[in-house]
Design an enzyme around this catalytic site. Sequence first.
Site, PDB file in Angstrom:
ATOM      1  N   TYR A  12     -86.551  79.969  -4.697  1.00 42.35           N
ATOM      2  CA  TYR A  12     -85.476  81.179  -4.286  1.00 42.35           C
ATOM      3  C   TYR A  12     -84.410  80.851  -3.383  1.00 42.35           C
ATOM      4  O   TYR A  12     -83.648  81.130  -3.493  1.00 42.35           O
ATOM      5  CB  TYR A  12     -86.288  82.380  -3.883  1.00 42.35           C
ATOM      6  CG  TYR A  12     -86.887  83.012  -5.031  1.00 42.35           C
ATOM      7  CD1 TYR A  12     -86.369  83.694  -5.984  1.00 42.35           C
ATOM      8  CD2 TYR A  12     -88.424  83.355  -4.972  1.00 42.35           C
ATOM      9  CE1 TYR A  12     -86.888  84.218  -7.053  1.00 42.35           C
ATOM     10  CE2 TYR A  12     -89.027  83.723  -6.124  1.00 42.35           C
ATOM     11  CZ  TYR A  12     -88.380  84.541  -6.889  1.00 42.35           C
ATOM     12  OH  TYR A  12     -88.875  84.922  -8.212  1.00 42.35           O
ATOM     13  N   ASP A  63    -119.108  70.704 -12.844  1.00 44.28           N
ATOM     14  CA  ASP A  63    -119.740  70.998 -14.167  1.00 44.28           C
ATOM     15  C   ASP A  63    -119.555  69.625 -14.871  1.00 44.28           C
ATOM     16  O   ASP A  63    -119.003  68.627 -14.747  1.00 44.28           O
ATOM     17  CB  ASP A  63    -118.918  71.914 -15.093  1.00 44.28           C
ATOM     18  CG  ASP A  63    -118.788  73.385 -14.432  1.00 44.28           C
ATOM     19  OD1 ASP A  63    -119.452  73.693 -13.564  1.00 44.28           O
ATOM     20  OD2 ASP A  63    -117.985  74.061 -15.017  1.00 44.28           O
TER      21      ASP A  63
END
Lengths: 613, 387
Positions: free
Chosen positions: B120, B268
């Site tokens: 921005y 995992d």
Amino acid sequence: MPKSKKDAPSLEQPEQPEPEPAQPKRRATAESMATRQREISVSEFFTKNRHLLGFDNPAKALLTTIKEAVDNSLDACEEAGILPDILVEIHETGAAAKAGDGTTGAGAGGTSGAPAGSSRFRVVVEDNGPGIVKAQIPKIFAKLLYGSKFHRLKQSRGQQGIGISAAGLYGQLTTGKPVVITSKTAKGRPAFRIHLRIDTKRNQPDVFSEETVDWAKDHGTRVEIELVAAYRGGRTGVQEYLEQTVVANPHMALAYVSPKGERLEFPRVTSDLPREAQEIKPHPHGVELGMLHTMLSDSGGESVKDALVESFSRVSPAVAAQICKMARVSPKTAADRIQGEDLERLHKALGEVKVMAPPATAVVPIGEELLIAGLKRRYSNAEFYASTTRPPSVYRGNPFVVEVGLAFGGDLPLDEAADIMRFANRVPLQYQPKACAISESVYQTNWRGYDLQQPKGGLPVAPMAVAVHLASVWVPFTSEAKEAVAHYDELLREMKLAVQECGRKLAAHVRARAHAQREEKRRSLFERYIPEVAAAISAILDLPKDKIEKPFFAALPNFVRFADEPGTPPDGAPPAAAAPNDAPTPPPPPAAARGGKGGKGKASPRGEQLELI
Amino acid sequence: MAAKKTAPKKSAPSTPSASSASKRSDRDALTLGKIEKLARQALAQATKGGNPALDIRTRTLSNVSFNEKKRIIELGDRTQSREFFNVAMARKFMQTMLVASGCKTLIGEDKTVSIRQMFYMTKHTLPGSSENTFDDQSESDPIIEDLEVGIDALREELHLFANRRGLVVGKLVVNDAGDEIDLARMGRGGWGIPSICEPGHLAFVRNAAEFILLVEKQAVWHRLNEDRFWEKHNCILLTSEGQAARGARRLLQRMATELKLPIYVLVDNDPWGLYIYSVLKQGSINLAYESMRMAVPNVRFLGMSAFDYKKFAMPPAAEIKLTKEDITRAEQMKAYPWFKDAKWQREIQATIDNGFKMEVDALLTKRISFITDEYIPKKLRDRDYLQ
Ligand SMILES: Nc1ncnc2c1ncn2[C@@H]1O[C@H](COP(=O)(O)OP(=O)(O)OP(=O)(O)O)[C@@H](O)[C@H]1O
Ligand SMILES: [Mg+2]
């Protein structure tokens, strides 16, 4: 024929089972036929054949009438060495319904029942030509097949000697009004005004009235014809004809008053009259059998050899002797006694003998420069013009020249098929484009090769007008209506070459334009970013922004080819001044040398720049 | 346990306060110099009529290599010259300059903003057009990375940070921007890992942990924290919350080198989990230029392993069928130079052969706290990990 069929309806089918062996009943006898044999009046002939002469409908009739008169004016002026000043006026004089006011023509078939939408017009065509000797006026304007151009081989607009009298006859048949001719041959001489009718029974002029009038003009002819017609715009309209004529005749000044009273003026753009076309004798390669027979019969007792030398161009006594040898005809035979197989062999030999091409001086093209000048009269705001005049060539012993001019861009319509103008000896051809070799040459050209769009087998889609002109001592039309040029291989080949040559010139321009547009895009991109980059650098280095913008804008021309600087280095090429990044040398002056333009917001004068002819 | 007990540190210089402030301003001066050099070069090139250009090392797979000796992914030397007078590069050149100027402002004002805020700061519409300097953050993020490699400055040095991600709890006391924080007293929420974990900002005050356990998933971390695993096992418990952000990676590396603790990773059992481990271990392709500061080559792969299925007698309910994508990705991983070792090949192949993957959460098919009191302790005890 249909009539006799009605007389004996069933006897045409002998296969039909008949109870007794059919002895075919004679449909007509010499005697019965003799009762029907009589002279055909010109009005009957005209009525039956008016489609051949360009009067098949009211709109076309108006066009043909004006065209015949204007073509004659131009021919006459050029032949007399006068720069043509032509006035065309069309006045609407009333509704067509009142046409059939008891004149001979009214009932003569077809023309009286004027189709809806037609009206009565008075057409005026006036020129500053040599004028016409008083005694000739009746025959020229009120006798079919009377003219000065039929019996010669010379490039001109008119050929047959039908044109203007046919228009007069049409007017007379539809309105009953005489043709009015005013003509003056020199300063100080009187001007005559003659009211003429055609005696349709005898094909003879009928002078209605004649008077001497005051005419401010030094010389010239004014033709007034009243006729039932329809005024149309568009590709086959009168205005289109005049505007095209303006393109092909840059030496002509034209004023036109339309039926609505609008006045259009096209001042001439050159004072150079076209060179006078030389009349030539027929060339042995193009002569037809019947024509050959006539030529030999008319030779007045000469020997074949002498007659050949006399009647043909490029036939020397040696060549004539060779022709006779090839045809196994004695050169001493009296020419008017050659006939039968001798004639046929002679004809064949003429077609095969090796001779020089006919003299090219017989053909007068418009010329590359003047063709562009002509195009500019009609398409004054195009962005690019190009033209090509081919060297003279020959078909069937007839010399001809093809030339092509085109106008591109500017205010010509985008995304439409290109406008094709066809000309034969400077006369616009507006009908039958599909049947014409000229159109064919445009269709057969691969315009995609010149960076234009072209649907398969179609016209190029581009903001473009193309003019193709065929100049020849004898233009081979597909029919007497003189609407389309016949497909001779030699003609088509030359036309294609001319179109292609001109197309290549266009392609160079289109590419240069695309390149300029790309460069323009690049430039505006850099110009948009430079202030940003400069602001950032100025914030980092605590320097005034303009101190940074300046060198960036100065460096810009090293990387963008400006439209007005054709010499700058091409796309992205590093300039010679470029040095290793960290070399702390003082800035060399290349940017300043280029004029140090602060490119921002600078409009380039491209409009004028890109006209590369 | 491989970990030697590290004496709690009470060293004065590790406090990021007054003294580190001066250190920071030295670094700022250095960074400013780099930014200024960039701007000055561009200006000098333009002044000579040349093409202003920045040399930026190419951040693509073809320009990274695996350093066998250091066991990290390194960025190669191939650079691309970003030229201003080149339509394909002009916009990026302009954007790089805008970000550089923005960073200069941040350093000058001693402020730090997120990379989104930098977007921005530098976004505006170009005068006289509808074009924006940046259209969205996905355009400015790579420009920031370009600037980092272009001038050889760290993101932190440019006063920029990414969104923070990752949580810690455990036997460690840190000093974050002057505040001392005991990570053993963080309740259920844990301590959020700041995106800048550089010495000037963060220091380790006292350590009582013997090892570090990093779990991929926040939920698993939550399970272990609720079970107070770190207390029982004397460790630091960390979650990266998915792919590890720069802050977490930098923190992990500093823990590894400064606290000298072994690190175990629990992800995992699928190619994606293994890749998270891989990035922690030797770096990523995109941030290869930061590997030196962030990779932890001796980090240990605790699980889940494809072999755990049998070892722990997992029920079929723990299985998730491998997708085509999973298999393709697994094959790709097998080809990475840093997985060329037989043990890794065997591990990856086992997953492929199983035909299924397993989430760490699947351990709950056994019992809620199976992971806390059985799975992890057993694996640690058995030294059942890969490295
Ligand atoms: N405006 C004019 N000024 C001078 N002479 C004219 C004019 N109009 C016609 N003529 C003469 O009258 C002749 C007959 O004209 P006409 O139009 O009937 O035939 P053409 O022009 O010879 O052939 P075409 O039938 O092909 O038009 C011309 O050959 C020409 O000599
Ligand atoms: Mg005529």
